[in-house]
Design an enzyme around this catalytic site. Structure first.
Site, short mmCIF file in Angstrom:
data_model
loop_
_atom_site.label_atom_id
_atom_site.label_comp_id
_atom_site.label_asym_id
_atom_site.label_seq_id
_atom_site.Cartn_x
_atom_site.Cartn_y
_atom_site.Cartn_z
N GLY A 50 0.78 -1.26 -0.12
CA GLY A 50 0.10 0.03 -0.13
C GLY A 50 0.87 1.29 -0.16
O GLY A 50 0.37 2.30 0.50
N ARG A 83 -14.93 -15.11 -9.54
CA ARG A 83 -14.91 -13.51 -9.83
C ARG A 83 -16.39 -12.72 -9.86
O ARG A 83 -16.13 -11.66 -9.41
CB ARG A 83 -14.28 -13.43 -11.31
CG ARG A 83 -13.12 -12.28 -11.56
CD ARG A 83 -12.72 -12.14 -12.99
NE ARG A 83 -11.70 -13.28 -13.23
CZ ARG A 83 -10.30 -12.97 -12.82
NH1 ARG A 83 -10.04 -12.00 -12.42
NH2 ARG A 83 -9.33 -13.86 -12.94
N ARG A 138 -5.97 -8.06 -9.07
CA ARG A 138 -7.00 -8.78 -9.56
C ARG A 138 -7.66 -8.36 -11.01
O ARG A 138 -7.54 -7.22 -10.98
CB ARG A 138 -8.23 -9.04 -8.58
CG ARG A 138 -8.09 -9.68 -7.34
CD ARG A 138 -7.50 -10.99 -7.45
NE ARG A 138 -8.60 -11.83 -7.97
CZ ARG A 138 -8.30 -13.20 -8.16
NH1 ARG A 138 -7.21 -13.86 -7.88
NH2 ARG A 138 -9.07 -13.94 -8.85
N ASN A 168 -5.25 3.14 -12.60
CA ASN A 168 -4.59 2.14 -12.04
C ASN A 168 -3.06 2.42 -12.30
O ASN A 168 -2.95 3.53 -13.36
CB ASN A 168 -4.66 0.79 -12.93
CG ASN A 168 -3.63 -0.26 -12.62
OD1 ASN A 168 -3.55 -0.62 -11.23
ND2 ASN A 168 -2.91 -0.77 -13.49
N HIS A 221 0.67 1.27 -13.13
CA HIS A 221 1.30 0.23 -13.63
C HIS A 221 2.71 0.21 -13.87
O HIS A 221 3.24 1.33 -14.13
CB HIS A 221 0.82 -0.22 -15.01
CG HIS A 221 1.44 -1.79 -15.55
ND1 HIS A 221 0.84 -2.95 -15.30
CD2 HIS A 221 2.42 -1.68 -16.76
CE1 HIS A 221 1.76 -3.80 -15.88
NE2 HIS A 221 2.59 -3.18 -16.82
N ASP A 252 -4.46 -3.55 -18.79
CA ASP A 252 -3.32 -2.63 -18.90
C ASP A 252 -3.36 -1.88 -20.19
O ASP A 252 -2.41 -1.42 -20.86
CB ASP A 252 -2.09 -3.28 -18.61
CG ASP A 252 -1.87 -3.83 -17.22
OD1 ASP A 252 -1.36 -4.93 -17.17
OD2 ASP A 252 -2.58 -3.31 -16.34
N GLU A 276 6.62 6.17 -9.07
CA GLU A 276 5.31 5.98 -8.87
C GLU A 276 4.65 6.81 -7.97
O GLU A 276 3.52 7.68 -7.84
CB GLU A 276 5.03 4.33 -8.52
CG GLU A 276 5.36 3.55 -9.40
CD GLU A 276 4.98 2.11 -9.09
OE1 GLU A 276 4.40 1.98 -7.84
OE2 GLU A 276 5.23 1.12 -9.63
N1 LIG Z 1 -9.91 -5.28 -16.56
C1 LIG Z 1 -8.93 -4.96 -15.87
N2 LIG Z 1 -8.36 -5.18 -14.58
C2 LIG Z 1 -7.29 -4.73 -14.17
C3 LIG Z 1 -6.60 -3.82 -14.83
C4 LIG Z 1 -7.08 -3.47 -16.24
O1 LIG Z 1 -6.32 -2.60 -16.98
N3 LIG Z 1 -8.05 -4.03 -16.69
N4 LIG Z 1 -5.35 -3.43 -14.28
C5 LIG Z 1 -4.82 -4.42 -13.16
C6 LIG Z 1 -3.27 -4.13 -12.42
N5 LIG Z 1 -2.57 -5.05 -12.88
C7 LIG Z 1 -1.35 -4.58 -13.69
O2 LIG Z 1 -1.15 -3.17 -13.60
C8 LIG Z 1 -2.65 -6.53 -13.02
C9 LIG Z 1 -3.26 -7.05 -11.81
C10 LIG Z 1 -3.40 -8.55 -11.64
C11 LIG Z 1 -2.84 -9.34 -12.92
C12 LIG Z 1 -3.23 -10.68 -12.83
O3 LIG Z 1 -3.03 -11.53 -13.62
N6 LIG Z 1 -3.74 -11.34 -11.44
C13 LIG Z 1 -4.50 -12.55 -11.37
C14 LIG Z 1 -4.24 -13.08 -9.85
C15 LIG Z 1 -3.09 -12.67 -9.60
C16 LIG Z 1 -2.99 -12.84 -7.84
O4 LIG Z 1 -4.26 -13.06 -7.13
O5 LIG Z 1 -1.85 -12.74 -7.30
C17 LIG Z 1 -5.87 -12.80 -11.88
O6 LIG Z 1 -6.63 -11.81 -11.57
O7 LIG Z 1 -6.31 -13.81 -12.24
C18 LIG Z 1 -2.62 -8.67 -14.07
C19 LIG Z 1 -2.52 -7.18 -14.03
C20 LIG Z 1 -6.08 -4.61 -12.20
N7 LIG Z 1 -7.03 -5.28 -12.71
N1 GAR Z 2 0.23 -5.24 -12.40
C1 GAR Z 2 -0.09 -4.43 -11.22
C2 GAR Z 2 1.11 -4.09 -10.37
O1 GAR Z 2 2.13 -4.73 -10.70
N2 GAR Z 2 1.28 -3.06 -9.48
C3 GAR Z 2 2.30 -2.77 -8.79
O2 GAR Z 2 2.24 -3.35 -7.54
C4 GAR Z 2 3.20 -2.42 -6.62
C5 GAR Z 2 2.16 -2.31 -5.29
O3 GAR Z 2 2.85 -1.43 -4.34
P1 GAR Z 2 1.95 -1.05 -3.17
O4 GAR Z 2 1.16 -1.88 -2.60
O5 GAR Z 2 3.31 -0.54 -2.22
O6 GAR Z 2 1.51 0.36 -3.62
C6 GAR Z 2 3.21 -1.17 -7.55
O7 GAR Z 2 4.54 -1.09 -7.74
C7 GAR Z 2 2.31 -1.27 -8.53
O8 GAR Z 2 3.02 -0.48 -9.86
#
Ligand SMILES: Nc1nc2c(c(=O)[nH]1)N[C@@H](CN(C=O)c1ccc(C(=O)N[C@@H](CCC(=O)O)C(=O)O)cc1)CN2
Ligand code: GAR
Length: 204
Positions: A12, A64, A90, A106, A108, A144, A173
């Protein structure tokens, strides 16, 4: 003053810098809720210590659809008008995302559209890019792939590991996200020049 909810899954640190920026009057918002899909997310304690309402909606073992219905219920109950994903791990369904179209951001840890998804620093090192960074974008059903609000660029240094690169990117970030959020909420979103970090924004 927009009521925002911040969704986390871990430390966080991005949530914390948004709280700090709001406290300094740099982001025209108030945080109505910090929600995590993991009860062990350290950011929950940070938010609670700051007097912010918190909620946990476990994703493990839930469909989901059921998970997202519970999240939506919490967001509505909190009166959230805007959502920030901050390390929320997620993938969200089309229905959920469209309900927050234009009202969900978001952060990234790559320069999108390069290196979507997970393990982005490994991807960047594997690709031998000279620069990496982070992106704040609106969330759309395409993972993304949403409209970019702002990006911060940092160098990839010789000998970088995924961890050292992640640390450098995360410093960026913490500057980018509050400023990008401020701009999306009608604020100035000004950023002081930062050595070794190039920051730029797009009108969305
Ligand atoms: N529909 C969308 N959902 C999310 C987005 C988005 O742009 N469109 N951004 C993501 C954030 N993210 C990367 O920035 C990201 C988060 C999670 C995953 C992923 O593959 N998660 C798995 C589970 C992983 C786990 O629980 O440790 C899953 O959901 O099956 C990919 C990218 C947030 N959501
Ligand atoms: N694809 C999503 C992803 O990788 N997000 C990344 O998770 C970290 C969370 O850190 P935080 O909990 O300290 O903010 C951040 O670095 C963010 O860019």
């Amino acid at each position: 003053m927009k009521k925002i909810a911040i969704l986390i899954s871990g430390r966080g640190s991005n949530m914390a810098v948004i709280l700090d920026a709001i406290k300094r009057g740099e982001v025209p918002a108030e945080v109505a809720l910090v929600l995590s899909n993991r009860a062990d997310a350290a950011g929950l304690q940070t938010a609670s210590d700051a007097g912010i309402p918190v909620a946990v909606v476990p994703s493990k073992g839930k469909s989901r659809e059921d998970f997202e219905a519970s999240v939506q219920e919490e967001l509505i109950h909190a009166g959230a008008e805007f959502v920030c994903l901050a390390g929320f791990m997620r993938v969200l369904s089309q229905g959920f995302v469209e309900a927050w179209s234009g009202r969900m951001l978001n952060i990234h840890p790559s320069l999108l559209p390069l290196f979507r998804g997970l393990h982005v620093h490994e991807q960047a090192l594997e690709a031998r890019v000279a620069v990496s960074g982070c992106t704040v974008h609106y969330v759309t059903p395409e993972l993304d792939g949403g409209p970019i609000v702002g990006q911060a660029v940092v160098p990839v240094e010789p000998g970088d590991t995924p961890d050292t690169l992640a640390e450098r990117v995360q410093k960026a970030e913490h500057i980018l996200y509050p400023a990008a959020l401020a701009r999306c909420l009608g604020g100035a979103g000004n950023v002081l020049p930062q050595p070794g970090i190039l920051i730029a924004f797009r009108e969305v």
